[in-house]
Write a protein that holds these residues in place. Sequence first.
Motif, mmCIF file in Angstrom:
data_model
loop_
_atom_site.group_PDB
_atom_site.id
_atom_site.type_symbol
_atom_site.label_atom_id
_atom_site.label_comp_id
_atom_site.label_asym_id
_atom_site.label_seq_id
_atom_site.Cartn_x
_atom_site.Cartn_y
_atom_site.Cartn_z
ATOM 1 N N PHE A 87 -8.438 35.649 -38.011
ATOM 2 C CA PHE A 87 -7.318 35.272 -38.612
ATOM 3 C C PHE A 87 -6.759 36.283 -39.743
ATOM 4 C CE2 PHE A 87 -6.489 30.515 -38.126
ATOM 5 C CZ PHE A 87 -7.377 30.229 -37.296
ATOM 6 N N PRO A 90 -5.148 40.142 -37.986
ATOM 7 C CA PRO A 90 -3.624 40.310 -37.589
ATOM 8 C C PRO A 90 -2.882 40.217 -38.578
ATOM 9 C CG PRO A 90 -5.233 38.680 -36.047
ATOM 10 C CD PRO A 90 -5.626 39.067 -37.234
ATOM 11 N N CYS A 91 -3.085 39.186 -39.408
ATOM 12 C CA CYS A 91 -2.347 39.029 -40.735
ATOM 13 C C CYS A 91 -2.097 40.263 -41.610
ATOM 14 C CB CYS A 91 -2.642 37.861 -41.428
ATOM 15 S SG CYS A 91 -1.712 37.474 -42.945
ATOM 16 N N ALA A 94 0.141 42.840 -39.817
ATOM 17 C CA ALA A 94 1.463 42.597 -40.004
ATOM 18 C C ALA A 94 1.820 43.315 -41.593
ATOM 19 C CB ALA A 94 1.796 41.157 -39.753
ATOM 20 N N ARG A 98 3.975 46.081 -40.653
ATOM 21 C CA ARG A 98 5.208 45.487 -39.884
ATOM 22 C C ARG A 98 6.203 45.075 -41.046
ATOM 23 N NH1 ARG A 98 5.414 44.200 -34.462
ATOM 24 N NH2 ARG A 98 6.879 42.493 -34.890
ATOM 25 N N PHE A 100 8.684 42.396 -42.073
ATOM 26 C CA PHE A 100 9.461 40.963 -41.783
ATOM 27 C C PHE A 100 9.745 40.304 -42.893
ATOM 28 C CE2 PHE A 100 4.898 40.492 -41.800
ATOM 29 C CZ PHE A 100 4.670 39.238 -42.600
ATOM 30 N N ARG B 3 14.974 36.405 -20.600
ATOM 31 C CA ARG B 3 14.373 37.004 -21.666
ATOM 32 C C ARG B 3 14.984 36.580 -23.176
ATOM 33 N NH1 ARG B 3 11.802 41.412 -20.356
ATOM 34 N NH2 ARG B 3 12.498 42.676 -22.045
ATOM 35 N N ILE B 6 15.466 41.063 -28.410
ATOM 36 C CA ILE B 6 14.442 41.433 -28.935
ATOM 37 C C ILE B 6 13.876 41.153 -30.440
ATOM 38 C CG2 ILE B 6 13.867 43.898 -30.246
ATOM 39 C CD1 ILE B 6 13.508 44.622 -27.398
ATOM 40 N N ARG B 9 12.076 38.332 -30.320
ATOM 41 C CA ARG B 9 10.715 38.350 -29.770
ATOM 42 C C ARG B 9 10.035 39.070 -31.040
ATOM 43 N NH1 ARG B 9 10.082 42.182 -24.570
ATOM 44 N NH2 ARG B 9 12.490 42.454 -24.847
ATOM 45 N N GLU B 10 10.354 39.846 -31.713
ATOM 46 C CA GLU B 10 9.708 40.395 -32.829
ATOM 47 C C GLU B 10 9.402 39.381 -34.029
ATOM 48 O OE1 GLU B 10 9.440 44.191 -33.591
ATOM 49 O OE2 GLU B 10 9.077 43.774 -31.763
ATOM 50 N N THR B 13 6.615 37.596 -32.868
ATOM 51 C CA THR B 13 5.445 38.385 -32.767
ATOM 52 C C THR B 13 4.705 38.303 -34.400
ATOM 53 O OG1 THR B 13 6.149 39.909 -31.443
ATOM 54 C CG2 THR B 13 4.279 40.655 -32.592
ATOM 55 N N ASP B 14 5.716 38.375 -35.487
ATOM 56 C CA ASP B 14 5.283 38.265 -36.693
ATOM 57 C C ASP B 14 4.639 37.018 -37.238
ATOM 58 O OD1 ASP B 14 6.151 40.890 -37.394
ATOM 59 O OD2 ASP B 14 8.174 40.396 -37.660
ATOM 60 N N TRP B 16 3.166 35.122 -35.138
ATOM 61 C CA TRP B 16 1.961 34.882 -34.243
ATOM 62 C C TRP B 16 0.891 35.779 -34.938
ATOM 63 C CZ3 TRP B 16 -1.808 33.316 -31.139
ATOM 64 C CH2 TRP B 16 -2.413 34.338 -30.626
ATOM 65 N N LEU B 17 1.338 36.782 -35.699
ATOM 66 C CA LEU B 17 0.167 37.702 -36.421
ATOM 67 C C LEU B 17 -0.066 37.049 -37.549
ATOM 68 C CD1 LEU B 17 1.393 41.142 -35.638
ATOM 69 C CD2 LEU B 17 -0.368 40.160 -34.392
ATOM 70 N N ALA B 18 0.790 36.831 -38.364
ATOM 71 C CA ALA B 18 0.771 36.525 -39.790
ATOM 72 C C ALA B 18 0.828 34.835 -39.952
ATOM 73 C CB ALA B 18 1.960 36.940 -40.771
ATOM 74 N N PRO B 20 -0.920 31.992 -38.528
ATOM 75 C CA PRO B 20 -1.947 31.286 -38.639
ATOM 76 C C PRO B 20 -3.050 31.551 -39.922
ATOM 77 C CG PRO B 20 -2.036 32.645 -36.519
ATOM 78 C CD PRO B 20 -0.874 32.990 -37.266
ATOM 79 N N GLY C 72 17.561 45.674 -24.774
ATOM 80 C CA GLY C 72 16.530 44.501 -24.866
ATOM 81 C C GLY C 72 15.159 45.044 -24.492
#
Lengths: 275, 300, 363
Positions: A87, A90-91, A94, A98, A100, B3, B6, B9-10, B13-14, B16-18, B20, C72
């Motif tokens: 867990f 990945p967090c 990011a 990244r 966000f 599709r 972008i 999708r980004e 992704t964020d 999915w990563l942060a 959980p 894209g």
Amino acid sequence: MIRSFFSRAVSTLLLFAGAAVILLPFVWMLSLAFKPRDEIFSSRVQLLPSRLEWNNFVVALTETDVPLFLWNGFVVVGGILAFQILFAVPCSYALAQRRFRGRTFVFGLVLAALLVPFHVTAIPIFLGFAKAGILNSYGALILPFVPTAFGIFLFRQFFSQLPPDLFDAARVDGLSETAIVWRIAFPLALPAATAFAIFSITAHWNDLFWPLIATTDPHLATPPRGILYFRDQESGDDVGPLMAAALIITAPLVIAFLLAQRKFTQGLAAGGLKG
Amino acid sequence: MRRLSIARREALTDLWLAGPATTVMLLFVFVPVVIVAVLSFTDYQFGAGSFAWIGLDNYARLFGSTLGQRAIANTLTYVAIVIPLSVGFGLAVALGLHRMMAWAPWLSHTLRTIYFLPVAATLVAMSVAWQMVLHPSLGVVNQTLASLGGTPQDWLSDRGLVLYTLAAIGIWQTVGYNMVLFLAGLVAIPPELYDAADVDGAGHGWSRFSTVTWPMLGPTTLFVLVVTATNAFRVFETVATLTRGGPAFASDTLVYALYREGFVYFKAGYASAITMVFFAFLLVLTLAQFRIVEKRVHYR
Amino acid sequence: MTRSPVLELRGLSRRFGQTAVLDDIDITVPEGSFTALLGASGCGKSTTLRIMAGLDRPTSGRVLLHGEDVAGKTAHERNVAMVFQSYALYPHLTVFQNMALPLTMRHLSSLGRMPLVGRLVPGSRVARNLIEKKVSEAADVLGLTDLLDRKPSSLSGGQKQRVALGRAMVRDPVLFLLDEPLSNLDARLRVKMRAELVALHRRTGKAFVYVTHDQSEAMAMADQIVVMIGGKVAQSGAPRDLYGRPASMGVATFIGHNAINLFLPDDGLHGLHPAADRAVIGLRPEHLSPAANGALEARLETAEYLGSEIILGLRCESGTEIRAIASGDYPIPAPGSAIRLGFEPGQLHLFDRQSGKRIEVTS
């Protein structure tokens, strides 16, 4: 010259005296674990056993649940560590690499969570687990420790020192963000991961508070919980096997510490940040 | 399959990563903190179907009853004993070992390992060992005392003694940790400073310590103090293993009281109030710790 | 040139918050070309490259790859290769693994990539052999064969650079993007690698886009230079065009080994040209040299003897500092003496005082 020799001698003597006090319970534990029964129950001062009595270990390993406690310890500690890393990594990636929306908010949560000792959350988690009917399970012992603000913090610090180019290169090479986390970022963070693992393993192998609350089933007892079951049952005449059990339970971490002292010291010192 | 854009999708992704980690953190840290704060104003008991709002009654009971006062007083006494001694011994051992590095590195290293051993060892198992060391008749301490003509003591069941015995074990367990932090601080002191002190005639003994070592260790010391304090506040394992808060609550501490009230007597409301008080103490300490860590970074 | 374009940027803009980093950029990269994006730091050239790669997104405008809009598509889907200034080699992987990674991601399924299980996946053997072949080919070209088992930390700067190139080469990209790839090398190695890069460009026949702040690098390697100033394309064209007919004062100062001399109208050069009264005149030092009957007079301040030539630092009567170049055998007069300088009128560049734009002289 003489003065410095004298001060050296005094300080060395004091350090040895201190070390003797530190070692006292270890020596006594070893001594009792190897002492024959009659020597344990003699009132004469006798620091070391006259002969090595291996039977105490045989009793501890065959007639009690100590092997089960050890197994539970491995499952719980391993489970906690695996989920924490799954867990947190990945967090942290990011947060470090990244941009966000909500990134500052999530990092704020991490810092705030660092302030909360586990004891504070015990009652509601116990309530929730009781409602869900999952007390007395490995899950109950593992789940509450999956969120690790300390781990996220540690990994984030590490990841933010890595050059962003590295991750761009991986993107150009066709790695998905998940692949970047596990194939690039995590292998590079192994030093941080080792420190974290040592911290996490020691903390949870040694934890008594939560196992005491979350489980009442002796078959789920972790080593510290288990040794208390053992002690409370033996009512004072199985001291030898009890000490052997205590020795067996402490041994894995102590041996690991002796083998990897530098890493251990670093890992546990890093844990000081968490308090 | 269509599709996604972008940006979409980004964002996924964020998430999915942060997502959980954030979710479990909310679920197992923040929601419980809110619940425990709310519960502390109720008379809720585990398993009860309902509860009533009782305002600050739980807190009044904690601060007003002898039992509550004793838990707080015991905790503060324990902390007040452990902090100075553990930090002091830690510093002394670190200074001794650091000096020894110059003429007997191997011995210094071995001693460091020994001092750190209790930090890595399982405290509950070691408490069981301490129990035997301090055993009224079979323990090595009383046996030695007796053979030297002293009076054997009931270390763990004497009301006047028990808290000090636990504090001693607490010190035994944490000295090594503090020593390691101090050693790191000592290694970080630039040797030129000692040379400078030498030139200025402050190169030996106490003056060397007071002009160079101690000021340079300042930030480390603050950090060590706070870490020791936060750990001392959480004292639980030794209490649960050795005394269960007894005899007659003489060694009852905040965390043990929270455990006993909450999980032995199932008084969730009252235990929540104890939790909140414990939390408040720690929060002040941890915030202080954060500020110190921050400062340490700034000094570099 | 009628080569079809590989990549086109059309009306591209990129903003970070309020600040516009790129403002209405148009760039065409022809098939097989070596295009240099040249500019000072902060001019937006790296952002442009990142947008080409798909690592960054434009705020507006289009990116066309072989005529197709790739807005894209991710970097990998565009099949471009990128070489980073810091090389960005994976420190925990060997040279072989570094070079093989892009191929692994393409040719092996996620199961096939697993350390041990992967070998059991059908088809993975074929893919592995293919990868091995391609990597060893690239290693051969770049002289890396003996280094394949090493980790990046044990390589020299030049070797790391080659590994980074190798990683780009192995997968036959449609386009190579290079972000200041030589700036971390020492001067001698840089010159050597320039030649290697040009050779590599010929060998692959693919288009290269090369970001640099070093005009000599751009001039030496590129067949098309795009000069970027302040987030805009100031001029693009062949090196000769940029040098010979700079579109603006900015381009003129950027291009050329020796900084161009700029004369304001009150520097006493009017009369040299009908337009001189309202324009800034640019004249390169290499086009200005001592001549007995020269049109310009200035006092000598410094002289740098370089062997084949001498760089003279002079000051005009108006106080403007200028530089001129004399041949190596020119006898250097004492500092402070007045020297007459001559030039070919055709070498003069005229720029508008306000806009800095080139004024075409029809003579």
